[in-house]
Motif scaffolding. Structure first.
Motif, PDB file in Angstrom:
ATOM      1  N   SER A   1      48.188  47.326   6.004  1.00 19.49           N
ATOM      2  CA  SER A   1      48.831  46.268   6.778  1.00 19.49           C
ATOM      3  C   SER A   1      48.728  44.934   6.044  1.00 19.49           C
ATOM      4  O   SER A   1      48.128  44.835   4.964  1.00 19.49           O
ATOM      5  CB  SER A   1      48.196  46.159   8.166  1.00 19.49           C
ATOM      6  OG  SER A   1      47.032  45.355   8.128  1.00 19.49           O
ATOM      7  N   ALA A   2      49.266  43.899   6.644  1.00 18.31           N
ATOM      8  CA  ALA A   2      49.226  42.558   6.049  1.00 18.31           C
ATOM      9  C   ALA A   2      47.951  41.806   6.427  1.00 18.31           C
ATOM     10  O   ALA A   2      47.806  40.628   6.107  1.00 18.31           O
ATOM     11  CB  ALA A   2      50.446  41.757   6.501  1.00 18.31           C
ATOM     12  N   HIS A   3      47.031  42.503   7.092  1.00 14.97           N
ATOM     13  CA  HIS A   3      45.820  41.831   7.593  1.00 14.97           C
ATOM     14  C   HIS A   3      44.579  42.432   6.945  1.00 14.97           C
ATOM     15  O   HIS A   3      43.675  42.927   7.624  1.00 14.97           O
ATOM     16  CB  HIS A   3      45.763  41.967   9.119  1.00 14.97           C
ATOM     17  CG  HIS A   3      46.991  41.484   9.815  1.00 14.97           C
ATOM     18  ND1 HIS A   3      47.202  40.164  10.138  1.00 14.97           N
ATOM     19  CD2 HIS A   3      48.099  42.154  10.223  1.00 14.97           C
ATOM     20  CE1 HIS A   3      48.372  40.032  10.725  1.00 14.97           C
ATOM     21  NE2 HIS A   3      48.946  41.223  10.792  1.00 14.97           N
ATOM     22  N   ARG A   4      44.518  42.379   5.612  1.00 12.44           N
ATOM     23  CA  ARG A   4      43.408  42.990   4.876  1.00 12.44           C
ATOM     24  C   ARG A   4      42.513  41.943   4.199  1.00 12.44           C
ATOM     25  O   ARG A   4      41.849  42.237   3.212  1.00 12.44           O
ATOM     26  CB  ARG A   4      43.939  43.954   3.814  1.00 12.44           C
ATOM     27  CG  ARG A   4      44.511  45.242   4.396  1.00 12.44           C
ATOM     28  CD  ARG A   4      44.738  46.276   3.298  1.00 12.44           C
ATOM     29  NE  ARG A   4      43.512  46.601   2.579  1.00 12.44           N
ATOM     30  CZ  ARG A   4      42.636  47.513   2.988  1.00 12.44           C
ATOM     31  NH1 ARG A   4      42.840  48.168   4.123  1.00 12.44           N
ATOM     32  NH2 ARG A   4      41.551  47.759   2.279  1.00 12.44           N
ATOM     33  N   ASP A   5      42.480  40.756   4.731  1.00 12.75           N
ATOM     34  CA  ASP A   5      41.639  39.711   4.135  1.00 12.75           C
ATOM     35  C   ASP A   5      40.181  40.151   4.092  1.00 12.75           C
ATOM     36  O   ASP A   5      39.600  40.557   5.103  1.00 12.75           O
ATOM     37  CB  ASP A   5      41.756  38.413   4.943  1.00 12.75           C
ATOM     38  CG  ASP A   5      43.145  37.805   4.864  1.00 12.75           C
ATOM     39  OD1 ASP A   5      43.905  38.200   3.961  1.00 12.75           O
ATOM     40  OD2 ASP A   5      43.470  36.960   5.719  1.00 12.75           O
ATOM     41  N   GLY A   6      39.585  40.102   2.899  1.00 12.86           N
ATOM     42  CA  GLY A   6      38.178  40.441   2.743  1.00 12.86           C
ATOM     43  C   GLY A   6      37.898  41.924   2.654  1.00 12.86           C
ATOM     44  O   GLY A   6      36.734  42.321   2.557  1.00 12.86           O
ATOM     45  N   LEU A   7      38.933  42.746   2.679  1.00 14.15           N
ATOM     46  CA  LEU A   7      38.741  44.195   2.614  1.00 14.15           C
ATOM     47  C   LEU A   7      38.998  44.720   1.200  1.00 14.15           C
ATOM     48  O   LEU A   7      39.559  44.019   0.358  1.00 14.15           O
ATOM     49  CB  LEU A   7      39.683  44.902   3.599  1.00 14.15           C
ATOM     50  CG  LEU A   7      39.506  44.532   5.074  1.00 14.15           C
ATOM     51  CD1 LEU A   7      40.526  45.264   5.932  1.00 14.15           C
ATOM     52  CD2 LEU A   7      38.084  44.848   5.547  1.00 14.15           C
TER      53      LEU A   7
ATOM     54  N   GLU B   1      40.530  46.219  -1.972  1.00 11.74           N
ATOM     55  CA  GLU B   1      41.918  46.196  -2.433  1.00 11.74           C
ATOM     56  C   GLU B   1      42.432  47.621  -2.613  1.00 11.74           C
ATOM     57  O   GLU B   1      41.832  48.439  -3.314  1.00 11.74           O
ATOM     58  CB  GLU B   1      42.030  45.431  -3.754  1.00 11.74           C
ATOM     59  CG  GLU B   1      43.472  45.274  -4.225  1.00 11.74           C
ATOM     60  CD  GLU B   1      43.587  44.440  -5.482  1.00 11.74           C
ATOM     61  OE1 GLU B   1      44.684  44.405  -6.076  1.00 11.74           O
ATOM     62  OE2 GLU B   1      42.580  43.801  -5.876  1.00 11.74           O
ATOM     63  N   LEU B   2      43.540  47.919  -1.973  1.00  9.78           N
ATOM     64  CA  LEU B   2      44.167  49.238  -2.061  1.00  9.78           C
ATOM     65  C   LEU B   2      45.622  49.088  -2.469  1.00  9.78           C
ATOM     66  O   LEU B   2      46.273  48.109  -2.114  1.00  9.78           O
ATOM     67  CB  LEU B   2      44.081  49.972  -0.716  1.00  9.78           C
ATOM     68  CG  LEU B   2      42.681  50.352  -0.229  1.00  9.78           C
ATOM     69  CD1 LEU B   2      42.738  50.939   1.171  1.00  9.78           C
ATOM     70  CD2 LEU B   2      42.008  51.333  -1.177  1.00  9.78           C
TER      71      LEU B   2
END
Length: 424
Positions: free
Chosen positions: A219-225, A227-228
């Protein structure tokens, strides 16, 4: 632990023996009740002694009928939440301010048995494992992802995750049936690691009924997760080629393909969806694998049986970007200008999310406002929360109907049901 009874089914055994709502079950046949599994298995006897808080009821049940006792929640106990921090977890990628229940991460082996949920087994103790073997639970669905112990610990961020093969060997040795799934992440559990996982799972024998492979959703909400990288046409083609080789091997040995790819891989690779016969009865349909093939087969069957194929009113069918071409071809078989197919861009979760099941009510309203929609707006029920008329963004079906001045028809992934909706 005790279990408070919520209601008694009229005419049931429990009613005949005087058991009432708000009675509290303390023990059955002398054993404590921890959750619904205990209740279900302990009450499945010819003679059942139920110790309530103020009396004991002895039930004779030679026909093994359900007692007709209903509890406030399915499990009686609280569901177990996930202890992992998976690098691919979609719940971690949800935007803020959604309903609180959307953020709950279920990983409860009891719900796998009762509802078909997929679980990682990482929060199962040895006692839990022995318990389900003692109860001879017939089937469990397992989120494997990889059988490489070190890699699984890394992907799930859980130091206990590497025990997966030992756990599944115990299951298979007991005769329990297993269905497995892999969320495939580029650069992690694909390539040679995928080969290893498929081979390991297949080595467990006939106890494993099927294995599905789905691409990671980003999704577009991966801040701080972590990287895929999303799958694209080329990488999807490689996965299809790799899995096809395994399917040929398994077809010779077990007369089934055994391992099945989700529709996304074929659509992203611009390859035809396999025929319905390639899914061996659709063992992973509840996991979304084979939805397109099943829908096409049923739709074609429905068309063949239908005597009157006239579309009576103008309508719009809504889908996500991924299935748009497939759905358009399906609808074109009716050869009617009264049906329009509209693909909705996913602004809520981000453009990388293209499946229909994650299209939200807000995006439908914003993108279809001002369009000539006709009398009906046809949507798949997968866009709605289970048994609710609410989209994932908390917009209701009634909100969509009011804002777009159209009647919404929600249809299951069923070709017969879809044809009925389109002919209205």
């Amino acid at each position: 632990m005790s279990a408070r009874i919520n209601s008694i089914m009229p005419g049931s055994i429990a009613e005949r023996y005087g058991i009432k709502a708000n009675d509290i079950i303390m023990r059955i046949n002398g054993k404590d009740i921890r959750d619904y599994l205990d209740y279900m298995f302990l009450s499945a006897n010819e003679e059942v002694e139920i110790e309530l808080q103020d009396r004991t009821v002895c039930i004779s049940n030679e026909d093994y009928e359900p007692l007709g006792i209903e509890f406030e929640t399915l499990l009686i106990d609280e569901p177990r939440s996930c202890r992992n921090k998976c690098i691919f977890c979609f719940i971690d990628q949800l935007p803020q301010n959604m309903r609180e229940t959307c953020y709950f991460k279920d990983d409860d082996y009891r719900l796998s048995f009762l509802q078909g949920n997929y679980v990682t087994l990482t929060n199962m103790s040895d006692e839990d494992l022995d318990r389900i073997l003692d109860y001879a639970i017939p089937r469990i669905n397992v989120s494997v992802h990889t059988t490489n112990p070190e890699l699984r610990c890394k992907m799930l961020n859980n130091r206990f995750a590497g025990r997966i093969m030992g756990q599944m060997k115990k299951f298979s040795g007991s005769g329990m049936l297993i269905n497995c799934q892999i969320v495939l992440c580029r650069g992690y559990n694909d390539g040679k690691e995928l080969d290893r996982t498929i081979e390991d799972i297949y080595s467990l024998g006939d106890s494993v009924e099927s294995l599905s492979i789905v691409p990671v959703g980003i999704s577009a909400h991966r801040d701080g997760l972590t990287e895929l990288v999303p799958f694209d046409k080329e990488s999807s083609e490689k996965v299809i080629e790799q899995v096809s080789a395994w399917q040929k091997k398994f077809k010779k040995e077990r007369d089934i393909n055994f391992v099945y790819l989700s529709d996304e891989f074929y659509i992203m690779a611009e390859k035809p969806i396999p025929d319905d016969g390639e899914y061996d009865g659709f063992p992973q349909i509840e996991n979304g694998v084979g939805l397109c093939a099943s829908l096409k087969w049923e739709f074609d069957e429905a068309l063949e049986l239908c005597e009157e194929k006239t579309v009576k009113s103008e309508k719009t069918l809504v889908t996500g970007y991924l299935a748009y071409d497939f759905i358009s071809k399906l609808v074109s078989k009716l050869n009617s200008e009264k049906i329009k197919v509209f693909k909705v861009k996913n602004n809520f979760f981000g453009e990388n999310i293209t499946v229909s099941g994650l299209v939200t009510g807000g995006d439908i309203i914003n993108q279809l406002k001002g369009e000539q929609l006709g009398k009906y707006l046809v949507i798949p029920t997968s866009m709605l929360r289970h048994e609710e008329r609410v989209f994932l963004d908390n917009v209701t079906v009634e909100d969509v109907e009011r804002e777009l001045n159209v009647e919404v028809i929600a249809v299951n992934n069923d070709g017969f049901e879809l044809l009925d909706a389109l002919l209205k």
